[in-house]
Scaffold this motif. Structure first.
Motif, PDB file in Angstrom:
ATOM      1  N   UNK A  65      28.186  41.685  30.404  1.00 57.55           N
ATOM      2  CA  UNK A  65      28.895  40.627  31.107  1.00 57.55           C
ATOM      3  C   UNK A  65      30.022  41.275  31.909  1.00 57.55           C
ATOM      4  N   UNK A  66      30.002  41.085  33.231  1.00 58.14           N
ATOM      5  CA  UNK A  66      30.951  41.777  34.092  1.00 58.14           C
ATOM      6  C   UNK A  66      32.397  41.392  33.860  1.00 58.14           C
ATOM      7  N   UNK A  67      32.641  40.193  33.315  1.00 55.33           N
ATOM      8  CA  UNK A  67      34.012  39.753  33.090  1.00 55.33           C
ATOM      9  C   UNK A  67      34.494  40.061  31.678  1.00 55.33           C
ATOM     10  N   UNK A 110      22.817  30.640  33.003  1.00 60.30           N
ATOM     11  CA  UNK A 110      24.280  30.623  33.037  1.00 60.30           C
ATOM     12  C   UNK A 110      24.885  31.778  33.802  1.00 60.30           C
ATOM     13  N   UNK A 111      24.060  32.753  34.191  1.00 60.48           N
ATOM     14  CA  UNK A 111      24.536  33.925  34.939  1.00 60.48           C
ATOM     15  C   UNK A 111      23.940  33.920  36.337  1.00 60.48           C
ATOM     16  N   UNK A 112      24.693  34.463  37.282  1.00 63.49           N
ATOM     17  CA  UNK A 112      24.126  34.706  38.609  1.00 63.49           C
ATOM     18  C   UNK A 112      23.073  35.801  38.493  1.00 63.49           C
ATOM     19  N   UNK A 113      22.002  35.674  39.272  1.00 62.68           N
ATOM     20  CA  UNK A 113      20.931  36.657  39.227  1.00 62.68           C
ATOM     21  C   UNK A 113      21.387  38.019  39.737  1.00 62.68           C
ATOM     22  N   UNK A 114      20.752  39.069  39.216  1.00 58.11           N
ATOM     23  CA  UNK A 114      21.041  40.441  39.655  1.00 58.11           C
ATOM     24  C   UNK A 114      19.761  41.017  40.234  1.00 58.11           C
ATOM     25  N   UNK A 115      19.869  41.637  41.399  1.00 60.82           N
ATOM     26  CA  UNK A 115      18.723  42.321  42.005  1.00 60.82           C
ATOM     27  C   UNK A 115      19.228  43.497  42.825  1.00 60.82           C
ATOM     28  N   UNK A 128      24.041  47.761  33.983  1.00 66.46           N
ATOM     29  CA  UNK A 128      24.267  46.796  35.060  1.00 66.46           C
ATOM     30  C   UNK A 128      25.190  45.702  34.546  1.00 66.46           C
ATOM     31  N   UNK A 129      25.929  45.067  35.469  1.00 62.44           N
ATOM     32  CA  UNK A 129      26.825  43.970  35.131  1.00 62.44           C
ATOM     33  C   UNK A 129      26.302  42.685  35.766  1.00 62.44           C
ATOM     34  N   UNK A 130      26.304  41.637  34.999  1.00 66.20           N
ATOM     35  CA  UNK A 130      25.972  40.311  35.519  1.00 66.20           C
ATOM     36  C   UNK A 130      27.155  39.396  35.253  1.00 66.20           C
ATOM     37  N   UNK A 131      27.224  38.308  36.025  1.00 64.47           N
ATOM     38  CA  UNK A 131      28.432  37.485  36.008  1.00 64.47           C
ATOM     39  C   UNK A 131      28.093  36.011  35.786  1.00 64.47           C
ATOM     40  N   UNK A 132      28.873  35.388  34.911  1.00 61.39           N
ATOM     41  CA  UNK A 132      28.714  33.961  34.675  1.00 61.39           C
ATOM     42  C   UNK A 132      29.324  33.184  35.838  1.00 61.39           C
ATOM     43  N   UNK A 133      28.544  32.275  36.390  1.00 60.86           N
ATOM     44  CA  UNK A 133      29.035  31.484  37.511  1.00 60.86           C
ATOM     45  C   UNK A 133      30.289  30.706  37.130  1.00 60.86           C
ATOM     46  N   UNK A 134      30.384  30.257  35.893  1.00 60.39           N
ATOM     47  CA  UNK A 134      31.512  29.429  35.485  1.00 60.39           C
ATOM     48  C   UNK A 134      32.819  30.204  35.405  1.00 60.39           C
TER      49      UNK A 134
END
Length: 478
Positions: A65-67, A110-115, A128-134
């Motif tokens: 989780x990026x945050x 719940x997360x923005x897609x990563x590509x 890799x880091x993914x981020x929750x839109x909220x």
């Protein structure tokens, strides 16, 4: 009876024997003339044996989780055409055919897609880091209702400074934040992107003229409005202008982007619904008087104020006027919508007025001085600053004053509420942080101007006059 002799019997058998002998000789000669028979192998036997399948080797894709920095479990990961899921530790173990540069996709609800294409040569493990839109802050006001409050971010004082950077000019409106990048525009129409991890500038795009609004982030685009009358759509990764749209009049509204449509007003009094896919206006509405207000949204309706002292409630689908309500002076700031109510500031009227979203006037508060500030709404309360130097906390239901906090300087920007703390700045260049329930001062920062705060799930950005400060709680390690 006559008897046949031996000699006569031999004469009868001799021709038969000769005929049989000749026939046998002919058959023998035919067999000698025919070529020898050969055996042909079947066609399938001529093909080479199939090649063995390529040997697949295992790579590890570790998803964070990026945050929060925590591992993301049960995310679907694809490396090229091979896939898997992350385990308890956020690791997907996937066998691939070749260790080369391959496209990696990560998906989790719940997360923005990563590509992104990543290099696996000599790298059996990648993170890799993914981020929750909220936990992002993609537009001015934090959400389409422009409540100036963020309910999902839990970052509060006491703070320690992680980094700070100069942005090249006055920030009248705050940054927006998405996927660990802050996007901010200064007064000189210079749009800049900064890494939230270290404050380093990612890119800079100078558009000319002046700018008095926040950007908005939508997918791969950054949408900005300029006082030269242009909407610019920039590539979020490098700041290049992908395309632009001209209105012919200055734009002070910050973008309200919903479902690929940008809603805003201009100084000429026109409200636009700009389709970001077709690059054309879906509809326009002519208010007839200047608009500096940004638009807010609730229940299929766009709310925006004008210098005629009106709140306009327009259909988001076709721009039709659903209703309008009057306040006692120009609407400079942005209305906020929450819980079936719309809260409208009036600059020259020095007031805040509440309507129901269906158009009924509910209550109004006069401050006796200019109200350029936009309201913040949180937990059944409304916060509004005045040029008299006071921040008011009101009951959203009745408009009664719950508490007030006085400072020695005029308040011109919106207050912002994060994690139970309300922040505001005054014209003496101070940022105050108060307990949003009681009004008790929590901390103060010696640099501020207008709207004080944006951020993400890890850091808050305090906005000085021309400098950004990234703050983390003292208890949290870097």
């Amino acid at each position: 009876m006559a008897t046949v002799g031996v000699s006569s019997l031999g004469r009868v058998r001799l021709p038969v024997i000769l005929v049989l002998a000749l026939l046998a000789a002919g058959c023998a000669s035919d067999k000698q003339a025919a070529p020898p028979a050969t055996t042909q192998p079947p066609a399938a036997a001529l093909k080479p044996p199939p090649a063995p399948p390529p040997k697949r080797s295992k790579v590890h894709v570790i998803v964070y989780d990026g945050d929060t920095g925590k591992p993301v479990r049960n995310a679907v990961v694809h490396v090229g055409r091979f896939g898997g899921r992350t385990d308890y530790h956020g690791t997907a173990k996937i066998r691939i055919a070749r260790h080369v540069r391959l496209q990696v996709k990560v998906a989790k609800r719940g997360y923005d897609g990563f590509k992104q294409r990543l290099q696996f040569r000599n790298r059996p493990k990648v993170g890799v880091r993914v981020y929750q839109a909220k936990l992002q802050w993609p537009l001015y006001g934090a959400n389409p209702g422009r409540t100036q409050s963020h309910d999902e971010i839990h970052v509060r004082p006491p703070f320690r400074e992680i980094w700070s950077t100069a942005v090249g000019g006055l920030m009248e409106f705050p940054a927006v934040v998405d996927a660990d990048v802050a996007f901010v525009a200064n007064y000189h129409a210079s749009v800049r992107a900064y890494s939230m991890r270290n404050g380093k500038r990612v890119w800079r795009r100078d558009l000319g003229g002046i700018m008095a609004s926040s950007p908005a982030v939508q997918g791969e685009d950054v949408i900005v409005h300029a006082m030269n009358g242009h909407v610019y759509v920039l590539d979020r990764h490098n700041g290049k202008v992908r395309w632009s749209y001209t209105t012919g009049a200055p734009i002070e509204s910050s973008p309200l982007v919903l479902n690929g449509v940008d809603y805003f007003g201009t100084w000429a009094g026109t409200v636009y619904a700009l389709d970001l896919k077709t690059h054309r206006a879906r509809w326009t509405y002519n208010a007839g008087t200047k608009i500096t207000s940004s638009a807010s949204y609730a229940g299929g309706t766009v709310f925006i104020g004008d210098y005629g002292g009106r709140l306009l409630a327009l259909s988001a689908a076709n721009g039709g006027l659903r209703w309008s309500g009057s306040v006692n002076g120009r609407v400079y700031g942005t209305p906020a919508t929450a819980s079936g109510r719309v809260f409208v500031p009036s600059s020259t009227g020095g007031s805040l007025t509440a309507f129901s979203t269906s158009g009924s006037r509910l209550w109004s508060l006069g401050t006796g001085s200019y109200v350029y500030s936009s309201p913040a709404v949180w937990n059944g309360r409304v916060y509004i600053g005045s040029y008299n130097g006071t921040l008011y906390c009101l009951s959203a239901a009745t408009g009664s004053v719950l508490w007030r906090f006085g400072t020695g300087g005029s308040i011109g920007g919106a207050a912002t509420v994060v994690d139970g703390v309300v922040y505001f700045a005054n014209r003496q260049h101070r940022i105050y942080a108060l307990n949003a329930r009681t009004g008790r001062q929590v901390t103060r920062w010696p640099d501020g101007a207008f709207v004080p705060v944006a951020g993400n799930g890890r850091l808050l950005l305090l906005h000085g006059f021309s400098r950004l400060y990234a703050m983390a709680p003292k208890s949290r390690q870097r």
